[in-house]
Design a protein around this motif. Structure first.
Motif, PDB file in Angstrom:
ATOM      1  N   THR A 171      -9.383  -0.439 -72.059  1.00 47.79           N
ATOM      2  CA  THR A 171      -9.138  -0.268 -70.623  1.00 47.79           C
ATOM      3  C   THR A 171      -7.671  -0.062 -70.312  1.00 47.79           C
ATOM      4  O   THR A 171      -7.306   0.134 -69.166  1.00 47.79           O
ATOM      5  CB  THR A 171      -9.626  -1.508 -69.863  1.00 47.79           C
ATOM      6  N   GLY A 172      -6.842  -0.156 -71.278  1.00 48.38           N
ATOM      7  CA  GLY A 172      -5.411   0.011 -71.018  1.00 48.38           C
ATOM      8  C   GLY A 172      -4.784   0.847 -72.055  1.00 48.38           C
ATOM      9  O   GLY A 172      -3.598   1.038 -72.107  1.00 48.38           O
ATOM     10  N   THR A 214      -7.788  -4.945 -74.135  1.00 48.33           N
ATOM     11  CA  THR A 214      -7.107  -3.669 -73.924  1.00 48.33           C
ATOM     12  C   THR A 214      -6.363  -3.227 -75.179  1.00 48.33           C
ATOM     13  O   THR A 214      -6.233  -3.975 -76.145  1.00 48.33           O
ATOM     14  CB  THR A 214      -6.106  -3.799 -72.766  1.00 48.33           C
TER      15      THR A 214
END
Length: 530
Positions: free
Chosen positions: A529-530, A507
């Motif tokens: 993803t983050g 992430t």
């Protein structure tokens, strides 16, 4: 008007070039064009434009026989016209995937003029032309022939055989594939290039026959033998021991390719003395025999192959030393490719490696002993001076793989690692990189303990297409990589550069933390993803 243009062109500076020099320029230009294109494509004749510039250039082109001495064999009309214009100049014949049988036949009958013959074919349509050509040479002579290349796409029966009597006194290059040849043939004398691939079993040489042939080629600089090496009896457990003083010397060899079973390759290498040359390139393609234990076969072959490869990395006359600085390991479904180079360039990335830079190339087609081969690579070619390592592909990994693969500390100068591989390979790298003190990194239960710091000189790490795991029980978490790098930084072994591309499970937060311990970090952010 045309007459005025002609008179005006005569005053042009380029018109002062003597015709013989202008003709030589045209020939050089045509040679460059032919080296770029297949001989069956129209672009192969794009040099013809020189005859359309002006009348003078056309006259010079038509009066330069050498310019027309490589006929276009894809057209009978073009072939006949070029053969006519080439007068008595030595002929160079080359075919591509497409050709006109009549053209090939018309050119091959001019035996006394042939200088280079390079014919590749997949069908039976020109077999009779080649057989007739070989018969004519055996009964007559090809005094100008310097290069002969005959390559059949697949084996056919009956096989075409090179005659035992082959009067071509100036022949220096012979390359055949899916043809047969007698090892007592007069053609196997005085060559500088010899390439034989896919001999029928009954035509394979004995070791003494092969060595005898090599002794008749003192100026040999290229030797390629694929499925053309002496065979060994089943269940062979040792190789004949011959004093090195009786081995054949190949002082001018620049390229060596051998492809056969492990012991068959080792059997030949044991009788050949390779030169200590900065120009030597060695390529070996080995597979296991079905008649003996593959591990035993590998263990018997290893010391012989290793001794032969020493010639690629010995001291040069300039008192410098060629050492393996770059290693690339690429695995396929069943095959393994290992490449060594004496140079390393930071700009090198997989898929863009310059083929000319590899000094040693090894192909192993033996999945049943891949673990043994990987564990012994550092014995095959020492890793003491290895600086860069590229690993790509998927193969069986084991606990302590990296330590075994790099020879338990033999790669002390390894500074660059590029990894594109399996989860287990990725995880074992993390385990190997961890500090002995474990100040931050989690202890990996069941992992082999190390007696020294792994890759102490490591400064550049590239992870491509690997999968980070968020599971607590996994040792592939991004946080584990962070802890490991902190440990190494605390011991003065921190990374200078980290590259993360096409990786999953990492992430933006993970990358932010990693940037705190790595001087330079490149991330493609494809899977943020983050």
């Amino acid at each position: 008007m045309r007459a005025l243009w002609t008179r005006q062109n005569r005053f042009s500076p380029i018109s002062s070039i003597p015709p013989e020099i202008l003709g030589a320029i045209f020939v050089h230009h045509a040679q460059q064009i032919r080296s770029l294109y297949s001989p069956d494509t129209p672009a192969f004749l794009s040099w013809l434009i020189v005859g359309h510039i002006c009348r003078h250039w056309r006259e010079v082109a038509l009066g330069t026989p050498e310019l027309w001495a490589t006929p276009f064999l894809n057209s009978s009309q073009a072939t006949e016209e070029m053969l006519l214009r080439s007068k008595m100049a030595p002929l160079n014949l080359r075919t591509g995937l497409r050709y006109c049988v009549v053209s090939v036949q018309s050119a091959l009958v001019r035996i006394e003029r042939l200088q280079e013959v390079s014919l590749s074919f997949f069908n039976d349509d020109i077999r009779h032309c080649i057989m007739e050509f070989l018969d004519n040479v055996s009964s007559r002579s090809a005094p100008k022939l310097r290069s002969l290349s005959l390559k059949q796409g697949y084996a056919q029966t009956p096989r075409i055989a090179i005659p035992i009597s082959f009067p071509a006194p100036n022949l220096r290059s012979l390359q055949i594939r899916n043809f047969d040849i007698s090892w007592t043939s007069s053609v196997l004398t005085g060559l500088t290039v010899l390439g034989i691939k896919k001999l029928s079993p009954e035509c394979l040489p004995t070791l003494d026959e092969l060595i005898s042939v090599l002794r008749r080629m003192p100026a040999l600089h290229t030797l390629e033998l694929e499925d053309a090496l002496p065979t060994l009896p089943p269940q062979t457990t040792s190789l004949p021991c011959t004093p090195r003083a009786l081995n054949v010397q190949l002082p001018h060899l620049k390229r060596l390719l051998l492809a056969a079973k492990f012991l068959e390759v080792a059997n030949v290498l044991a009788r050949v003395e390779l030169p200590d040359s900065t120009m030597l390139e060695v390529q070996l393609r080995c597979s296991a025999s079905s008649s003996m234990n593959p591990n035993q076969e590998w263990n018997l072959s290893l010391p012989i192959i290793s001794r032969a490869l020493e010639s690629c990395f010995k001291a040069t006359p300039a008192k410098s030393r060629r050492v393996p600085r770059t290693l690339r390991l690429h695995t396929f479904i069943y095959d393994m490719l290992v490449q060594y180079s004496t140079v390393w360039n930071p700009s090198w990335v997989p898929d863009y490696f310059p083929d000319s830079q590899w000094t040693v190339v090894l192909y192993f087609d033996s999945p049943e002993i891949s673990t043994a081969i990987l564990s012994d690579l550092w014995r095959l070619v020492p890793f003491n001076n290895l600086e860069a390592l590229y690993i790509e592909g998927f193969f069986t990994c084991w606990d302590g793989f990296w330590t075994d693969f790099l020879g338990h500390g033999a790669a002390r100068n390894l500074a660059n690692i590029y990894l594109q591989g399996t989860r287990r390979l990725f995880e074992d790298l993390f385990r190997s990189l961890r500090s002995q003190r474990h100040s931050l990194a989690r202890s990996a239960v069941g992992c082999s303990q190390q007696g020294q710091i792994f890759a102490p000189a490591l400064s550049h790490l590239a992870l491509d297409g690997v999968e980070f795991d968020t599971s607590f029980w996994s040792f592939r978490r991004a946080s584990d990589l962070f802890d490991v790098l902190v440990d190494r930084a605390n011991e003065g072994r921190g990374l200078d550069h980290l590259t993360i591309t096409r990786c999953t499970g990492i992430t933006t937060h993970d990358v932010r933390l990693l940037r705190e311990v790595v001087a330079n970090l490149d991330w493609d952010e494809d899977d943020a993803t983050g």
